[in-house]
Structures are given as structure tokens and as C-alpha cells.
Design a protein around this motif. Structure first.
Motif, PDB file in Angstrom:
ATOM      1  N   TYR A 120      -7.386 131.019  51.660  1.00  0.00           N
ATOM      2  CA  TYR A 120      -7.861 132.386  51.817  1.00  0.00           C
ATOM      3  C   TYR A 120      -9.178 132.367  52.582  1.00  0.00           C
ATOM      4  O   TYR A 120     -10.124 131.689  52.189  1.00  0.00           O
ATOM      5  CB  TYR A 120      -8.068 133.060  50.440  1.00  0.00           C
ATOM      6  CG  TYR A 120      -8.550 134.472  50.591  1.00  0.00           C
ATOM      7  CD1 TYR A 120      -7.678 135.493  50.911  1.00  0.00           C
ATOM      8  CD2 TYR A 120      -9.896 134.778  50.458  1.00  0.00           C
ATOM      9  CE1 TYR A 120      -8.117 136.791  51.081  1.00  0.00           C
ATOM     10  CE2 TYR A 120     -10.355 136.070  50.623  1.00  0.00           C
ATOM     11  CZ  TYR A 120      -9.463 137.068  50.935  1.00  0.00           C
ATOM     12  OH  TYR A 120      -9.905 138.347  51.122  1.00  0.00           O
ATOM     13  N   PHE A 121      -9.242 133.108  53.693  1.00  0.00           N
ATOM     14  CA  PHE A 121     -10.446 133.192  54.517  1.00  0.00           C
ATOM     15  C   PHE A 121     -11.192 134.484  54.156  1.00  0.00           C
ATOM     16  O   PHE A 121     -10.657 135.573  54.324  1.00  0.00           O
ATOM     17  CB  PHE A 121     -10.088 133.185  56.007  1.00  0.00           C
ATOM     18  CG  PHE A 121      -9.510 131.884  56.459  1.00  0.00           C
ATOM     19  CD1 PHE A 121     -10.333 130.887  56.953  1.00  0.00           C
ATOM     20  CD2 PHE A 121      -8.147 131.646  56.379  1.00  0.00           C
ATOM     21  CE1 PHE A 121      -9.807 129.672  57.357  1.00  0.00           C
ATOM     22  CE2 PHE A 121      -7.607 130.435  56.777  1.00  0.00           C
ATOM     23  CZ  PHE A 121      -8.443 129.448  57.272  1.00  0.00           C
ATOM     24  N   PHE A 122     -12.402 134.338  53.667  1.00  0.00           N
ATOM     25  CA  PHE A 122     -13.200 135.492  53.270  1.00  0.00           C
ATOM     26  C   PHE A 122     -13.630 136.281  54.497  1.00  0.00           C
ATOM     27  O   PHE A 122     -13.986 135.710  55.529  1.00  0.00           O
ATOM     28  CB  PHE A 122     -14.459 135.053  52.509  1.00  0.00           C
ATOM     29  CG  PHE A 122     -14.178 134.612  51.108  1.00  0.00           C
ATOM     30  CD1 PHE A 122     -14.402 135.477  50.049  1.00  0.00           C
ATOM     31  CD2 PHE A 122     -13.700 133.343  50.844  1.00  0.00           C
ATOM     32  CE1 PHE A 122     -14.151 135.083  48.744  1.00  0.00           C
ATOM     33  CE2 PHE A 122     -13.441 132.934  49.547  1.00  0.00           C
ATOM     34  CZ  PHE A 122     -13.664 133.806  48.494  1.00  0.00           C
ATOM     35  N   LYS A 123     -13.632 137.601  54.353  1.00  0.00           N
ATOM     36  CA  LYS A 123     -14.156 138.463  55.409  1.00  0.00           C
ATOM     37  C   LYS A 123     -15.677 138.515  55.260  1.00  0.00           C
ATOM     38  O   LYS A 123     -16.203 138.243  54.187  1.00  0.00           O
ATOM     39  CB  LYS A 123     -13.547 139.858  55.284  1.00  0.00           C
ATOM     40  CG  LYS A 123     -12.049 139.878  55.555  1.00  0.00           C
ATOM     41  CD  LYS A 123     -11.431 141.199  55.122  1.00  0.00           C
ATOM     42  CE  LYS A 123      -9.942 141.169  55.219  1.00  0.00           C
ATOM     43  NZ  LYS A 123      -9.284 140.227  54.316  1.00  0.00           N
ATOM     44  N   VAL A 124     -16.379 138.868  56.313  1.00  0.00           N
ATOM     45  CA  VAL A 124     -17.838 138.920  56.277  1.00  0.00           C
ATOM     46  C   VAL A 124     -18.292 139.911  55.207  1.00  0.00           C
ATOM     47  O   VAL A 124     -17.835 141.049  55.176  1.00  0.00           O
ATOM     48  CB  VAL A 124     -18.407 139.326  57.662  1.00  0.00           C
ATOM     49  CG1 VAL A 124     -19.924 139.487  57.609  1.00  0.00           C
ATOM     50  CG2 VAL A 124     -18.022 138.312  58.703  1.00  0.00           C
ATOM     51  N   GLY A 125     -19.151 139.448  54.308  1.00  0.00           N
ATOM     52  CA  GLY A 125     -19.695 140.295  53.260  1.00  0.00           C
ATOM     53  C   GLY A 125     -18.778 140.508  52.071  1.00  0.00           C
ATOM     54  O   GLY A 125     -19.152 141.192  51.119  1.00  0.00           O
ATOM     55  N   GLU A 126     -17.581 139.946  52.084  1.00  0.00           N
ATOM     56  CA  GLU A 126     -16.640 140.139  50.972  1.00  0.00           C
ATOM     57  C   GLU A 126     -17.086 139.343  49.755  1.00  0.00           C
ATOM     58  O   GLU A 126     -17.393 138.164  49.858  1.00  0.00           O
ATOM     59  CB  GLU A 126     -15.244 139.684  51.405  1.00  0.00           C
ATOM     60  CG  GLU A 126     -14.184 139.870  50.363  1.00  0.00           C
ATOM     61  CD  GLU A 126     -12.816 139.457  50.852  1.00  0.00           C
ATOM     62  OE1 GLU A 126     -11.844 139.981  50.312  1.00  0.00           O
ATOM     63  OE2 GLU A 126     -12.727 138.622  51.758  1.00  0.00           O
ATOM     64  N   LYS A 127     -17.113 140.002  48.613  1.00  0.00           N
ATOM     65  CA  LYS A 127     -17.548 139.330  47.389  1.00  0.00           C
ATOM     66  C   LYS A 127     -16.569 139.547  46.249  1.00  0.00           C
ATOM     67  O   LYS A 127     -16.333 138.668  45.463  1.00  0.00           O
ATOM     68  CB  LYS A 127     -18.927 139.842  46.961  1.00  0.00           C
ATOM     69  CG  LYS A 127     -20.039 139.473  47.905  1.00  0.00           C
ATOM     70  CD  LYS A 127     -21.356 139.994  47.391  1.00  0.00           C
ATOM     71  CE  LYS A 127     -22.475 139.654  48.357  1.00  0.00           C
ATOM     72  NZ  LYS A 127     -23.749 140.200  47.920  1.00  0.00           N
TER      73      LYS A 127
END
Length: 166
Positions: A120-127
Motif C-alpha cells: 500500500y502506497f500512502f498518499k501525501v498527508g494521509e494518516k
């Protein structure tokens, strides 16, 4: 050593002979090292002992492991080109990095029975929401009987009360 060849205007073999044969040194890469305090070591030992004991008494349970890896986009240094001359690797000093380099975070989830969730690749700012909307559905499909236990490390995002409650 290349810099010494240029600065001293001598052959590369001269520098190599002086360093390796005469001085008995070898070229070593500077490696980043993790700072573990005694209290962190004790916490890790306590948690892992509890996990191992629990797994011994529940042999049919599948253990799920996950970890995130941050891949920096702009490197602070190139460890192959930033060399350190020393008699042994224990003499090589660590390297410090910048505080916030640009990076991408990837999450991997694997199970002790060999199953694995696609990265899973996190999106920018995703928490938030990754556990609920990505990992939990995969767990329910892979283990409909619920015969698994989720093993976490001591990262602050894992030990937060809201995450522990979930």
C-alpha cells in the motif's frame, strides 16, 4: 582516495598501496545506525516475550506482521561515494541525515502462513483510514474465521490509544 590522487597529483596505485599495504587501512562505507536506548531495548524484549508466549499457547493462530518503510526521494548522501578510511568497521562514524527529506511511504503486510497483502502506497498527508479501509477488508477476506493476531511494533502511531482501541 580519488580526492587524494587529485590533490597530491600521484598515481592511484600509489595511494592504494599507501593506504592498504603501508597503513593497513581499508575503505569502508559510513552506515546509518539506529539509536536504541536501554529503555527501548527493555520494552522490545518485554513485548516480544509476551507475543512469543501467547503464540505458544495458540498454535493454530496466524500471526500478521506489518511494517511501513519510508523511501526518501532526495538523498542526503551517497554511502558508496562517502567513504571512510579505517582499520576496522567499528571505527567508522555514523552519518546524520536532514530532518524532513521528501519521501514516499509504503506499507507491507505479511502473515506467518505465507499470505501477503499487496503493498500500500500512502498518499501525501494521509494518516487515517488505512487500517479500517485497506487492511481490515483484506484480513476479513483472507481469514474469515478470525484466527489471526495482529503484531505491532512500538511506533507511536501503533501505540496511540485510539488505534489500540480499534
Amino acid at each position: 582516495m580519488r580526492r587524494h590522487v587529485i590533490e597530491l597529483n600521484v598515481a592511484k596505485s600509489t595511494i592504494e598501496k599507501a593506504v592498504h599495504k603501508d597503513l593497513g587501512l581499508s575503505s569502508n562505507a559510513r552506515v546509518p545506525r539506529h539509536l536504541l536506548t536501554e529503555s527501548l531495548k527493555a520494552k522490545r524484549l518485554e513485548r516480544s516475550s509476551k507475543d512469543m508466549n501467547w503464540l505458544k499457547h495458540n498454535p493454530s493462530t496466524v500471526n500478521i506482521f506489518s511494517d511501513k518503510k519510508l523511501f526518501p526521494v532526495d538523498q542526503v548522501y551517497n554511502r558508496r561515494n562517502d567513504r571512510f578510511l579505517a582499520s576496522s568497521t567499528s571505527e567508522v562514524k555514523g552519518v546524520f541525515r536532514t530532518k524532513h527529506p521528501a519521501a514516499i511511504m509504503v506499507l507491507g503486510v505479511v502473515a506467518s502462513d505465507g499470505k501477503k497483502m499487496p503493498p500500500y502506497f500512502f498518499k501525501v498527508g494521509e494518516k487515517f483510514g488505512v487500517l479500517r479501509y485497506h487492511i481490515l477488508p483484506w484480513l476479513k477476506i483472507s481469514y474469515p474465521d478470525g484466527n489471526y493476531v495482529w503484531t505491532q511494533d512500538g511506533a507511536p502511531c501503533h501505540t496511540a490509544k485510539i488505534n489500540q482501541k480499534f
